[in-house]
Design a protein around this motif. Structure first.
Motif, PDB file in Angstrom:
ATOM      1  N   LEU A 159       4.029  -7.923   7.078  1.00  9.35           N
ATOM      2  CA  LEU A 159       3.539  -7.043   6.023  1.00  9.35           C
ATOM      3  C   LEU A 159       4.725  -6.479   5.251  1.00  9.35           C
ATOM      4  N   PHE A 160       4.740  -6.748   3.943  1.00 10.57           N
ATOM      5  CA  PHE A 160       5.760  -6.220   3.052  1.00 10.57           C
ATOM      6  C   PHE A 160       5.133  -5.087   2.249  1.00 10.57           C
ATOM      7  N   ASP A 161       5.669  -3.885   2.385  1.00  4.66           N
ATOM      8  CA  ASP A 161       5.144  -2.704   1.705  1.00  4.66           C
ATOM      9  C   ASP A 161       6.331  -1.944   1.116  1.00  4.66           C
ATOM     10  N   PRO A 162       6.393  -1.791  -0.217  1.00  8.11           N
ATOM     11  CA  PRO A 162       7.548  -1.119  -0.822  1.00  8.11           C
ATOM     12  C   PRO A 162       7.683   0.349  -0.429  1.00  8.11           C
ATOM     13  N   LEU A 163       6.640   0.947   0.147  1.00  9.11           N
ATOM     14  CA  LEU A 163       6.727   2.340   0.591  1.00  9.11           C
ATOM     15  C   LEU A 163       7.412   2.464   1.955  1.00  9.11           C
ATOM     16  N   GLU A 164       7.671   1.326   2.595  1.00  5.27           N
ATOM     17  CA  GLU A 164       8.318   1.315   3.908  1.00  5.27           C
ATOM     18  C   GLU A 164       9.713   0.711   3.776  1.00  5.27           C
ATOM     19  N   SER A 165      10.633   1.154   4.636  1.00  9.56           N
ATOM     20  CA  SER A 165      12.013   0.665   4.547  1.00  9.56           C
ATOM     21  C   SER A 165      12.170  -0.764   5.070  1.00  9.56           C
ATOM     22  N   GLU A 166      11.311  -1.178   5.988  1.00 12.46           N
ATOM     23  CA  GLU A 166      11.386  -2.515   6.573  1.00 12.46           C
ATOM     24  C   GLU A 166       9.990  -3.124   6.646  1.00 12.46           C
ATOM     25  N   PRO A 167       9.893  -4.453   6.568  1.00 10.27           N
ATOM     26  CA  PRO A 167       8.580  -5.078   6.766  1.00 10.27           C
ATOM     27  C   PRO A 167       8.120  -4.916   8.215  1.00 10.27           C
ATOM     28  N   ALA A 225       2.762  18.160   7.686  1.00 12.06           N
ATOM     29  CA  ALA A 225       1.625  18.880   8.254  1.00 12.06           C
ATOM     30  C   ALA A 225       0.366  18.596   7.443  1.00 12.06           C
ATOM     31  N   PRO A 226      -0.809  18.689   8.082  1.00  7.09           N
ATOM     32  CA  PRO A 226      -2.068  18.488   7.358  1.00  7.09           C
ATOM     33  C   PRO A 226      -2.213  19.494   6.217  1.00  7.09           C
ATOM     34  N   THR A 227      -2.741  19.017   5.113  1.00  8.81           N
ATOM     35  CA  THR A 227      -2.909  19.884   3.938  1.00  8.81           C
ATOM     36  C   THR A 227      -4.370  20.165   3.622  1.00  8.81           C
ATOM     37  N   GLY A 228      -5.280  19.333   4.133  1.00 10.09           N
ATOM     38  CA  GLY A 228      -6.688  19.469   3.777  1.00 10.09           C
ATOM     39  C   GLY A 228      -7.002  18.927   2.392  1.00 10.09           C
ATOM     40  N   VAL A 229      -6.007  18.348   1.742  1.00  2.83           N
ATOM     41  CA  VAL A 229      -6.169  17.818   0.382  1.00  2.83           C
ATOM     42  C   VAL A 229      -6.751  16.410   0.448  1.00  2.83           C
ATOM     43  N   ARG A 230      -7.662  16.125  -0.460  1.00  2.00           N
ATOM     44  CA  ARG A 230      -8.247  14.783  -0.578  1.00  2.00           C
ATOM     45  C   ARG A 230      -7.282  13.927  -1.389  1.00  2.00           C
ATOM     46  N   LEU A 231      -6.890  12.807  -0.834  1.00  4.53           N
ATOM     47  CA  LEU A 231      -5.913  11.909  -1.445  1.00  4.53           C
ATOM     48  C   LEU A 231      -6.603  10.662  -1.972  1.00  4.53           C
ATOM     49  N   CYS A 232      -6.143  10.173  -3.098  1.00  3.49           N
ATOM     50  CA  CYS A 232      -6.606   8.897  -3.630  1.00  3.49           C
ATOM     51  C   CYS A 232      -5.376   8.064  -3.951  1.00  3.49           C
ATOM     52  N   LEU A 233      -5.320   6.882  -3.393  1.00  2.00           N
ATOM     53  CA  LEU A 233      -4.202   5.970  -3.578  1.00  2.00           C
ATOM     54  C   LEU A 233      -4.783   4.624  -3.974  1.00  2.00           C
ATOM     55  N   GLU A 234      -4.247   4.030  -5.043  1.00  2.00           N
ATOM     56  CA  GLU A 234      -4.729   2.721  -5.478  1.00  2.00           C
ATOM     57  C   GLU A 234      -3.606   1.717  -5.399  1.00  2.00           C
ATOM     58  N   GLY A 248      -1.300 -14.209   7.267  1.00  5.79           N
ATOM     59  CA  GLY A 248       0.120 -14.454   7.547  1.00  5.79           C
ATOM     60  C   GLY A 248       0.954 -13.512   6.705  1.00  5.79           C
ATOM     61  N   PRO A 249       1.789 -14.019   5.802  1.00  3.80           N
ATOM     62  CA  PRO A 249       2.543 -13.136   4.921  1.00  3.80           C
ATOM     63  C   PRO A 249       1.590 -12.298   4.061  1.00  3.80           C
ATOM     64  N   TYR A 250       1.884 -11.012   3.947  1.00  2.45           N
ATOM     65  CA  TYR A 250       0.974 -10.060   3.340  1.00  2.45           C
ATOM     66  C   TYR A 250       1.808  -9.013   2.605  1.00  2.45           C
ATOM     67  N   ALA A 251       1.560  -8.852   1.327  1.00  4.71           N
ATOM     68  CA  ALA A 251       2.321  -7.868   0.541  1.00  4.71           C
ATOM     69  C   ALA A 251       1.356  -6.915  -0.149  1.00  4.71           C
ATOM     70  N   CYS A 252       1.766  -5.665  -0.234  1.00  8.21           N
ATOM     71  CA  CYS A 252       0.941  -4.699  -0.960  1.00  8.21           C
ATOM     72  C   CYS A 252       1.831  -3.777  -1.766  1.00  8.21           C
ATOM     73  N   THR A 253       1.257  -3.184  -2.751  1.00  8.77           N
ATOM     74  CA  THR A 253       1.946  -2.192  -3.565  1.00  8.77           C
ATOM     75  C   THR A 253       0.923  -1.141  -3.958  1.00  8.77           C
ATOM     76  N   SER A 254       1.377   0.050  -4.281  1.00 10.32           N
ATOM     77  CA  SER A 254       0.424   1.106  -4.625  1.00 10.32           C
ATOM     78  C   SER A 254       1.001   2.042  -5.668  1.00 10.32           C
ATOM     79  N   THR A 255       0.097   2.781  -6.274  1.00  8.81           N
ATOM     80  CA  THR A 255       0.470   3.815  -7.239  1.00  8.81           C
ATOM     81  C   THR A 255       0.807   5.088  -6.474  1.00  8.81           C
TER      82      THR A 255
END
Length: 150
Positions: A52-60, A118-127, A140-147
């Motif tokens: 899994l390749f995710d730009p929000l993480e430092s390593e796959p 810490a928990p905030t109680g805030v509703r999050l939306c990520l696309e 197998g190989p899997y990549a994602c990106t998000s706003t």
């Protein structure tokens, strides 16, 4: 003379249809397993060498255990969190690769580890968008990106 339409190979775990229908069924199963917290079903969909390749993480994340741990960690702070497919998923004609737009919505009720928010109680939306390749019928190989979250 009209073209002859040949039936395609079975979709997912049965049925017919083209590659886009295959993608729709696959993502229903894929997101459904995560939304239910059905980690054995999620694991069964992963190839042993999944990456899994995710730009929000430092390593796959490499391997079933690491990818599954990442998924669990992403859902854990948001007990009501769910991923929904946005629009229509797409697939290659041979069904070896496909992708989809997604939206994750959940309430931040537990700490995010790491880094320990810490928990905030805030509703999050990520696309975002994910692109997957199948190896022997599994992810197998899997990549994602998000706003940025809103």
């Amino acid at each position: 003379m009209p073209a002859v339409r040949r039936p395609g190979p079975p979709v997912g775990r049965g049925g017919g249809g083209g590659p886009h229908r295959f993608a729709e069924q696959f993502f229903r199963e894929w997101t459904g397993a995560g939304n239910r917290g059905d980690w054995p079903a999620s694991e069964a969909m992963l190839h042993e060498d999944v990456t899994l390749f995710d730009p929000l993480e430092s390593e796959p994340a490499v391997g079933r255990t690491a990818v599954l741990a990442r998924a669990k960690a992403q859902y854990a702070p948001f007990p009501d969190g769910r991923v929904d497919v946005v629009g229509v998923p797409f697939a290659t004609a041979d069904r070896s690769a496909f992708g989809y737009r997604w939206r994750f919505v959940g309430t931040h009720e537990r700490p995010i580890e790491p880094p320990g928010f810490a928990p905030t109680g805030v509703r999050l939306c990520l696309e975002g968008m994910s692109y997957l390749q199948l190896e022997q019928g599994r992810v197998g190989p899997y990549a994602c990106t998000s706003t940025p979250p809103r």
